[in-house]
Design an enzyme around this catalytic site. Structure first.
Site, PDB file in Angstrom:
ATOM      1  N   ASP A 117       7.649  17.817 113.638  1.00 31.97           N
ATOM      2  CA  ASP A 117       7.153  17.109 112.458  1.00 31.97           C
ATOM      3  C   ASP A 117       6.156  16.019 112.849  1.00 31.97           C
ATOM      4  OD1 ASP A 117       6.758  15.998 109.984  1.00 31.97           O
ATOM      5  OD2 ASP A 117       8.765  15.184 109.768  1.00 31.97           O
ATOM      6  N   HIS A 118       6.555  15.141 113.742  1.00 30.62           N
ATOM      7  CA  HIS A 118       5.695  14.022 114.117  1.00 30.62           C
ATOM      8  C   HIS A 118       4.496  14.478 114.943  1.00 30.62           C
ATOM      9  CE1 HIS A 118       9.355  11.138 113.576  1.00 30.62           C
ATOM     10  NE2 HIS A 118       8.832  11.548 112.444  1.00 30.62           N
ATOM     11  N   ARG A 140      18.830  18.282 106.871  1.00 36.17           N
ATOM     12  CA  ARG A 140      20.151  17.700 106.651  1.00 36.17           C
ATOM     13  C   ARG A 140      20.958  18.530 105.649  1.00 36.17           C
ATOM     14  NH1 ARG A 140      16.806  13.355 107.646  1.00 36.17           N
ATOM     15  NH2 ARG A 140      16.087  13.171 105.493  1.00 36.17           N
TER      16      ARG A 140
END
Length: 396
Positions: A125-126, A112
């Protein structure tokens, strides 16, 4: 096979419409860790790609797993009368565990901060988080190990599955509700584990032999915390979030079959791996616990990654994962008694095949989505910036 496309055109179209939606209500995360991560992320240079942070954190977790495998290959190092893991190793593992947890917390903030958030970043990421589950659980097992003062390898196997099911439950929620409800147990467990590793270096593993309350041993507390967190926190909150979505008519799937289909493969993996343990003529889990855990965790990660792709692209989750086919054949061979003398070879072969298949899946999906979104996965530079076009921070 190097360029095999696992993501269908329908899923690619779904990724184009995807918008991140998550809810974090954990007080530890909101009031302690997020302010800490907001400070830490400012130290990272703006040219550093978030996916590189994610990968670095994952590699630290893998390093901890390998380091402990070297000093405690069979989980007897913490038992009385055995050569213990050196104190400095516990310190290193504790520091690296907290560093990995911190990197996992700041990668999204870096995305971000550099205006470089993409669906691939979340998937990456997950996806790595799903594989990290087995590394975390197996590494912490060395604190207690097995033997008279430890936890049996079968109990640890069941505890591993408690963690795995807790993880997949969050993504099952998102598959059905469209919102990722971040579990409370993750932050608490990571902070606690990092602290316990350091304490172990100070007081020694012998300290965990003693009961901490009446005849209740620390190993029992370890077991109770994992089960209690799942049963008393993760499971009720997941069902509550699902029920609220049902009451608000915001569920993404109307039939019971579609709601439950993401759980078919994880449940079948649990059934098959448990059957192998129970029917094993050579007691395979006692002989090769670390490899068996890793095989299960890798297959689980592949199943979960496919679920994450489906829930992010709003497509139907496949009922069965193809990795279950060779596992089924091995279990059948073992159960019929025709492979008892080759059982260890079958385990190592299956583990290697699962690992290669999972890595191939991950590399191909990253390449495919990188090409689709016209980005570099580990750089903030645009692919066409070499041609003189203006550079922007639109990478991962």
């Amino acid at each position: 096979m190097a360029g095999y496309e696992y993501v269908s055109p329908e899923q690619l179209a779904g990724f184009d419409k995807y918008k991140y939606s998550a809810v974090d209500t954990n007080p530890l995360s909101l009031y302690v860790m997020h302010p800490f991560w907001n400070t830490i992320v400012k130290a990272f240079p703006t040219w550093l790609a978030p996916n590189l942070i994610t990968l670095s954190g994952f590699l630290l977790v893998v390093f901890n797993f390998l380091l402990m495998a070297y000093f405690d290959p069979d989980f007897y190092a913490s038992a009385p009368g055995h050569r213990h893991v050196p104190d400095w190793v516990w310190i290193v593992v504790g520091i690296l565990n907290f560093m990995a947890y911190t990197l996992d917390g700041v990668d999204g903030k870096q995305a971000r901060r550099t205006n470089s958030s993409t669906p691939l970043g979340e998937l990456f990421d997950h996806g790595l988080d799903s594989w990290s589950c087995v590394y975390f659980v197996v590494t912490v097992y060395s604190i207690f190990g097995r033997g008279s003062t430890g936890v049996s390898v079968f109990v640890l196997y069941l505890l591993l599955w408690v963690v795995l099911f807790s993880f997949t439950l969050s993504h099952w929620e998102k598959y059905n509700t469209g919102i990722l409800f971040l579990p409370w147990g993750y932050d608490l467990s990571q902070v606690t584990l990092s602290f316990v590793y350091i304490v172990t270096a100070v007081v020694g593993v012998e300290a965990w032999y003693e009961p901490f309350l009446f005849n209740f041993l620390y190993r029992d507390l370890f077991t109770a915390m994992i089960i209690g967190c799942a049963v008393c926190v993760t499971l009720p909150m997941s069902f509550l979030n699902f029920y609220r979505s049902y009451k608000n008519n915001t569920l993404k799937h109307s039939s019971v079959y579609e709601v439950m289909v993401p759980l078919f493969s994880p449940c079948l993996l649990f059934i098959l791996s448990t059957a192998w343990i129970l029917w094993s003529p050579s007691d395979i889990l006692e002989i090769h616990p670390r490899i068996f855990y890793f095989m299960v965790g890798t297959a689980f990660s592949n199943i979960t990654c496919q679920l994450i792709v489906c829930q992010m692209s709003s497509t139907r989750c496949p009922a069965l994962n193809w990795l279950l086919v060779p596992l089924f054949l091995v279990v059948m061979a073992v159960s019929l008694g025709g492979a008892s003398y080759l059982e260890s070879v079958l385990l190592y072969t299956l583990t290697a095949a699962f690992t290669l298949a999972h890595v191939h899946y991950g590399v191909c999906v990253v390449k495919q989505l990188s090409s689709h979104f016209q980005i570099y996965p580990f750089s903030l530079r645009k692919p066409n910036s070499d041609l003189g076009t203006e550079e922007k921070n639109i990478g991962l």
